[in-house]
Each structure stands twice: as structure tokens, then as C-alpha cells.
Design a protein around this motif. Structure first.
Motif, PDB file in Angstrom:
ATOM      1  N   VAL A  59      78.547  29.120  92.622  1.00  0.00           N
ATOM      2  CA  VAL A  59      77.894  28.607  91.411  1.00  0.00           C
ATOM      3  C   VAL A  59      78.930  28.297  90.338  1.00  0.00           C
ATOM      4  CG1 VAL A  59      76.403  29.224  89.473  1.00  0.00           C
ATOM      5  CG2 VAL A  59      75.653  29.671  91.811  1.00  0.00           C
ATOM      6  N   CYS A  60      79.867  29.230  90.122  1.00  0.00           N
ATOM      7  CA  CYS A  60      80.877  29.033  89.073  1.00  0.00           C
ATOM      8  C   CYS A  60      81.805  27.864  89.394  1.00  0.00           C
ATOM      9  CB  CYS A  60      81.678  30.320  88.880  1.00  0.00           C
ATOM     10  SG  CYS A  60      80.734  31.629  88.068  1.00  0.00           S
ATOM     11  N   LYS A  61      82.162  27.707  90.658  1.00  0.00           N
ATOM     12  CA  LYS A  61      82.977  26.556  91.045  1.00  0.00           C
ATOM     13  C   LYS A  61      82.223  25.259  90.810  1.00  0.00           C
ATOM     14  CE  LYS A  61      86.856  28.337  92.324  1.00  0.00           C
ATOM     15  NZ  LYS A  61      88.103  28.029  91.583  1.00  0.00           N
ATOM     16  N   GLY A  62      80.922  25.288  91.068  1.00  0.00           N
ATOM     17  CA  GLY A  62      80.106  24.105  90.818  1.00  0.00           C
ATOM     18  C   GLY A  62      80.022  23.767  89.351  1.00  0.00           C
ATOM     19  N   LEU A  63      79.890  24.773  88.500  1.00  0.00           N
ATOM     20  CA  LEU A  63      79.821  24.527  87.059  1.00  0.00           C
ATOM     21  C   LEU A  63      81.080  23.833  86.561  1.00  0.00           C
ATOM     22  CD1 LEU A  63      78.289  27.927  85.813  1.00  0.00           C
ATOM     23  CD2 LEU A  63      77.106  25.741  86.136  1.00  0.00           C
ATOM     24  N   LEU A  64      82.207  24.222  87.095  1.00  0.00           N
ATOM     25  CA  LEU A  64      83.481  23.650  86.658  1.00  0.00           C
ATOM     26  C   LEU A  64      83.678  22.215  87.148  1.00  0.00           C
ATOM     27  CD1 LEU A  64      85.826  26.724  87.162  1.00  0.00           C
ATOM     28  CD2 LEU A  64      84.996  25.812  84.992  1.00  0.00           C
ATOM     29  N   LYS A  65      82.860  21.770  88.091  1.00  0.00           N
ATOM     30  CA  LYS A  65      82.962  20.400  88.594  1.00  0.00           C
ATOM     31  C   LYS A  65      82.034  19.435  87.853  1.00  0.00           C
ATOM     32  CE  LYS A  65      84.288  21.692  93.316  1.00  0.00           C
ATOM     33  NZ  LYS A  65      83.897  21.664  94.756  1.00  0.00           N
ATOM     34  N   MET A  66      81.144  19.986  87.028  1.00  0.00           N
ATOM     35  CA  MET A  66      80.201  19.153  86.303  1.00  0.00           C
ATOM     36  C   MET A  66      80.891  18.393  85.176  1.00  0.00           C
ATOM     37  SD  MET A  66      77.147  22.009  86.109  1.00  0.00           S
ATOM     38  CE  MET A  66      76.246  21.144  84.828  1.00  0.00           C
ATOM     39  N   GLU A  67      80.417  17.191  84.894  1.00  0.00           N
ATOM     40  CA  GLU A  67      80.887  16.445  83.722  1.00  0.00           C
ATOM     41  C   GLU A  67      80.005  16.861  82.549  1.00  0.00           C
ATOM     42  OE1 GLU A  67      82.040  12.238  84.096  1.00  0.00           O
ATOM     43  OE2 GLU A  67      81.502  12.418  86.221  1.00  0.00           O
ATOM     44  N   ASP A  68      80.304  18.025  82.033  1.00  0.00           N
ATOM     45  CA  ASP A  68      79.500  18.661  81.002  1.00  0.00           C
ATOM     46  C   ASP A  68      80.459  19.299  80.010  1.00  0.00           C
ATOM     47  OD1 ASP A  68      78.031  20.719  79.556  1.00  0.00           O
ATOM     48  OD2 ASP A  68      76.408  20.438  81.010  1.00  0.00           O
ATOM     49  N   TYR A  69      80.301  18.964  78.734  1.00  0.00           N
ATOM     50  CA  TYR A  69      81.250  19.432  77.733  1.00  0.00           C
ATOM     51  C   TYR A  69      81.335  20.953  77.645  1.00  0.00           C
ATOM     52  CZ  TYR A  69      77.415  20.613  74.530  1.00  0.00           C
ATOM     53  OH  TYR A  69      76.314  21.175  73.948  1.00  0.00           O
ATOM     54  N   ARG A  70      80.321  21.658  78.123  1.00  0.00           N
ATOM     55  CA  ARG A  70      80.362  23.124  78.097  1.00  0.00           C
ATOM     56  C   ARG A  70      81.427  23.666  79.043  1.00  0.00           C
ATOM     57  NH1 ARG A  70      74.420  24.491  79.805  1.00  0.00           N
ATOM     58  NH2 ARG A  70      74.880  22.652  81.093  1.00  0.00           N
ATOM     59  N   ASN A 121      71.956  24.310  88.943  1.00  0.00           N
ATOM     60  CA  ASN A 121      72.859  23.178  88.737  1.00  0.00           C
ATOM     61  C   ASN A 121      74.230  23.428  89.362  1.00  0.00           C
ATOM     62  OD1 ASN A 121      70.747  22.141  87.287  1.00  0.00           O
ATOM     63  ND2 ASN A 121      71.737  22.269  85.288  1.00  0.00           N
ATOM     64  N   GLY A 122      74.767  24.634  89.142  1.00  0.00           N
ATOM     65  CA  GLY A 122      76.070  24.950  89.706  1.00  0.00           C
ATOM     66  C   GLY A 122      76.062  24.923  91.212  1.00  0.00           C
TER      67      GLY A 122
END
Length: 314
Positions: free
Chosen positions: A26-37, A172-173
Motif C-alpha cells: 500500500v505504501c509503495k503504491g501511495l508513493l507512485k501516485m501523482e498526488d501532491y500529498r 488507492n495505494g
């Protein structure tokens, strides 16, 4: 009984391992998102960044300085690590992450305001967009920083514990990591994300009067950061970016705060630029809300700042 305990232990181990894998994915997925967060953290954790100019601050720091304009006018390579909604003790966490994995900058533009030093978050776990910190538990040095801002043993060591209640973030992640869906949500450019919206005065009308009280320990933390930058030969530019005059009138003790920043700049060899008296502060058409310039005003302010700071830096 013994067999039951063995099975129970094995089941617990298997569940722990599965939860750990899920947490990591999940955390690896979050870091791949084009999301300013998450974009800033992903770039910093990847390492190899070699920016001349770093921009720090809260949401005003993230929104009020356009790297495109700074790079063009100052002939530099800038990046913004502002963190919306968080005071300096949390901004420092992000700066330490940058320094851990990347080269030191030559210049830091530090956006300041009455909340920079005089607010303090001892626990970030349930604050504004606290999900942005989730992937940092996999960085050894950041685990120490997260402890400093409220993470406890379960948050750091029990997989999925800190994600409890963030079902959409988990979904999402996971989908991003499995390449099922790529998320693009308010992407930032080099860390910069301008505020948007039209002024209607609602936020200002709801704003309660504030009385600023100097806290010696919080001021000392900020001064230790300035001293560290001086030791590292990093030129710090303290910038009090524009704020609508109507909001300024509701803050008691602001002049003392401005004097305090001016004195700290003198003591630690910083450049101090204060735009609270700029004419733009008296015209609400330049603002989304009382403390945030709109995109057009942000571009104009960035050009003004580049013009003002250029002869002082080089």
C-alpha cells in the motif's frame, strides 16, 4: 493444548506477515501516485536530488512560490517541500528527510508567519492529511522523526495499525501498486501547488482574534535550524509573504513577531523580506482566503520576490 497453541502462534505469524506485506505494498503504491500529498516524499526518498534552492513553509510555503518563475529569473533549480497545515516542528521532519537522501541546497527560502514558530504539533497521527506520513515508517531515520511528532510503538511496528480508518487510502495505494489504476489527484510541479478559488470573505468573517504568545522552546527549535543552516553554509531567506490586511488586524502581537524574525535574521546571517505592508495585502481580489494568494497573485509575487532577492544572493 500444546498443538492448539502452536497453531495459534503459526496463524498469528502468518497474519502478521500478510499484514506486513499489505502495509508495504500500500505504501509503495501511495508513493507512485501523482498526488501532491505523496509526490514530494517519493522524490526525496528516491534520492539524487541536487536542487540549488529549497522552499520551505506551511501551505503558504507550498503555494506562494512558483518554481517555474524562480528557476527562470534566478537561473536556479528549485524545489518546494512546504507542508500544508503544519507548523515548523513538522516542517523540520520533511527537511531532515530531504537532507538524509539528497544534497544540501545552496539557498533555502523559508516562508514564515505567526504560525511558523508559535504553533506546535506534538501528534500528527490524526491531523490534516496525516496519511502523507504513512510510507515514512520504512525509512530508518524517519522512524526517529515520527516518534518526535507523536508516532508510538504500535504505529511504527504493527503493520496496518496506523492505516486503520483510512480505507480509501488503502484501496488507492493497493490498486496503484498492483497497476490496476493510476491515480492523478492535484499533482504538484516540483512540490509547488498553488491555491485556487475566489474570494468571498467567509473565512475571514469566521476567523477568531488571536493573541500571540512567545514560547521559548519553540523559538529555540527554529533558531537551532537557522544555526545548522549557517554551519552548513546554506543561505536562508526568511520571507513573510503577503497576507490580507483584514486578517492581520485580528492578530495581536504581530509586530513583536515581525521584530523577532528580523532579529533572528540578523543574528544568524539570514536575509529577511517582509511583504505584509505591500499594497497587494489591501486588495482581496489577490486572495483565495485571507492567508493564501490566488494563482495570478502567486505568479506576480514570485516575480517580485525573485527581483528583490536576486541582488542579495549573487
Amino acid at each position: 493444548m500444546k498443538k492448539f497453541l502452536i497453531r495459534l502462534f503459526v496463524s498469528a505469524v502468518v497474519l502478521f506477515v500478510l499484514a506486513r506485506v499489505l502495509d508495504f505494498v500500500v505504501c509503495k503504491g501511495l508513493l507512485k501516485m501523482e498526488d501532491y500529498r505523496f509526490q514530494d516524499y517519493a522524490a526525496m526518498l528516491d534520492g539524487g536530488m541536487d536542487h540549488d534552492l529549497l522552499i520551505m513553509g506551511n501551505s503558504r510555503g507550498k503555494a506562494h512560490y512558483d518554481p517555474r518563475i524562480l528557476d527562470s529569473l534566478l537561473h536556479t533549480d528549485s524545489f518546494c517541500i512546504g507542508i500544508g497545515g503544519y507548523p515548523f516542528n513538522v516542517q523540520l521532519l520533511k527537511y531532515n528527510l530531504y537532507r538524509e537522501h539528497n544534497r544540501k541546497p545552496k539557498v533555502i527560502i523559508q516562508d514564515i508567519d505567526h504560525g511558523t514558530v508559535f504553533n506546535f504539533f506534538s501528534d500528527v497521527r490524526h491531523q490534516h492529511q496525516s496519511e502523507q506520513f504513512f510510507p515514512l515508517v520504512y525509512d530508518r531515520e524517519m522512524r526517529k522523526e515520527l516518534k518526535r511528532v507523536g508516532y508510538r510503538f504500535p504505529d511504527l511496528n504493527l503493520p496496518m495499525y496506523r492505516l486503520f480508518g483510512y480505507q480509501q487510502v488503502i484501496k488507492n495505494g493497493l490498486l496503484e501498486a498492483l497497476h490496476v489504476k493510476h491515480y492523478v489527484s492535484f499533482p504538484a510541479y516540483k512540490g509547488h501547488r498553488p491555491e485556487d478559488g475566489e474570494w468571498d470573505g467567509t473565512e475571514l468573517r469566521k476567523m477568531e482574534p488571536q493573541k500571540l504568545v512567545m514560547d521559548a522552546s519553540r523559538k529555540a527549535l527554529f533558531e537551532s535550524y537557522l544555526a545548522r543552516c549557517r554551519e552548513d553554509s546554506i543561505q536562508v531567506v526568511l520571507v513573510y509573504s503577503p497576507m490580507y490586511a483584514g486578517a492581520r488586524e485580528k492578530i495581536q502581537g504581530l509586530e513583536e513577531i515581525r521584530d523577532c524574525f528580523s532579529e533572528m535574521a540578523r543574528q544568524y546571517g539570514c536575509i529577511y523580506l517582509d511583504y505584509l505592508d505591500d499594497p497587494v495585502c489591501h486588495d482581496s481580489t489577490h486572495f483565495c482566503v485571507s492567508v493564501h494568494l490566488n494563482p495570478a497573485a502567486t505568479a506576480a509575487f514570485t516575480r517580485r520576490l525573485a527581483h528583490d532577492v536576486d541582488p542579495l544572493l549573487y
